[in-house]
Design an enzyme around this catalytic site. Sequence first.
Site, PDB file in Angstrom:
ATOM      1  CE  LYS A 114     -12.414  19.010  27.842  1.00  0.00           C
ATOM      2  NZ  LYS A 114     -12.125  17.825  28.657  1.00  0.00           N
ATOM      3  CD  GLN A 158     -13.624  16.056  31.563  1.00  0.00           C
ATOM      4  OE1 GLN A 158     -13.795  16.386  30.408  1.00  0.00           O
ATOM      5  NE2 GLN A 158     -12.636  16.538  32.302  1.00  0.00           N
ATOM      6  CG  ASP A 181      -8.400  13.651  26.055  1.00  0.00           C
ATOM      7  OD1 ASP A 181      -8.153  14.844  25.804  1.00  0.00           O
ATOM      8  OD2 ASP A 181      -9.234  13.284  26.903  1.00  0.00           O
TER       9      ASP A 181
END
Length: 354
Positions: A114, A158, A181
């Site tokens: 990422k 994460q 997200d």
Amino acid sequence: MAASTIFSDCSSSATARLLPFRKIRSSALFFRHSSISLHPTAPSHRKSSSAIVPLAMTTETSAKVIDGKLVSKQIRDEITSEISRMKDAIGVVPGLAVILVGARKDSQTYVRNKKKACEAVGITSYEVHLPEDCTEEEVLKSILGFNKDPSVHGILVQLPLPRHMNEENILNAVCIEKDVDGFHPLNVGRLAMRGREPLFVPCTPKGCIELLHRCGVDIKGKRAVVIGRSNIVGMPAALLLQRQNATVTIVHSYTNNPEEITRQADIVISAAGVANMVRGDWIKPGAVVIDVGINPVDDSESPRGYRLVGDVCYEEACKVASAITPVPGGVGPMTIAMLLSNTLHSAKTLHNFK
Ligand code: NAD
């Protein structure tokens, strides 16, 4: 028993993936090969199959391969030029903060990828790496810091988190305006409600829909089956398809006759995490298949001792489907592209930049 041993390996050859890309027309731009002939379809299937004619042109035995790498590259190029336009106009560069807890190798790899992807398009990335045994409060403190930081436009925690942490509390702490997200319950709730717009949509399902759009697949009125109902892939994928006016059925681990239900679908999105579960005879002739699964299977010929396959038995499905995503190289690259896209969108919204 490991999932990889339950289903036989039916995708040993990568020949279809290696066929040369031939540019045919814009709707076929994202496929690597093609030869025109309509799949024969049973009368009961004719109506829905004809509606996906642009994609129903296949060889006798092989579906078109949807090239997620190519589509994602195109999207990343678009993002790069938008970021440079924004920087020139208002001097703002989008920022993405990633919080990693613990030392899982796979999570570390995802975070590294990422970060690299951010750098390549001009997004500034910020990273906090906390030890496995840190407290929930420490994670919350990092999130609250980034919530207030005006140079950060997107915050990503994460997953999975260590077991002693409450994932719900942590995801709830990300301010909804920076929830790139799309996992905040307010964003998910808005996704589920008619007439409401989420600020962000989860990246992997958004990538699936983007692939369908960019490949010219008409979703409206189609029958879609989503296999899997996780919060991060299956459930939001089903909600997105429904918002696009598909008629959606969700197949999950308690579903009876999943093959029969899947066989009715014009569009299949599979996110079960079970290697080669979806066999060729689960697929309706001419259907479009998006395979989200990334599953390791033993492979003594690979230097790593394993290789990655999807949920769909690729070699069987590509003889029946009109188009299919490979694994790897299908949905995977789209997930990161959508994260970058969400981060850019956030920066533009927060700075009111059109
Ligand atoms: P998950 O384990 O959270 O959810 C799996 C879902 O599949 C569950 O809802 C379960 O009910 C269903 N399921 C499991 N076995 C089934 C069966 N035999 N029949 C029908 N349904 C079954 O997994 P997830 O996080 O949603 O991920 C799913 C897969 O997608 C995994 O292989 C994962 O690695 C992959 N993934 C890929 C990306 C990407 O970027 N390409 C992103 C996220 C996840």
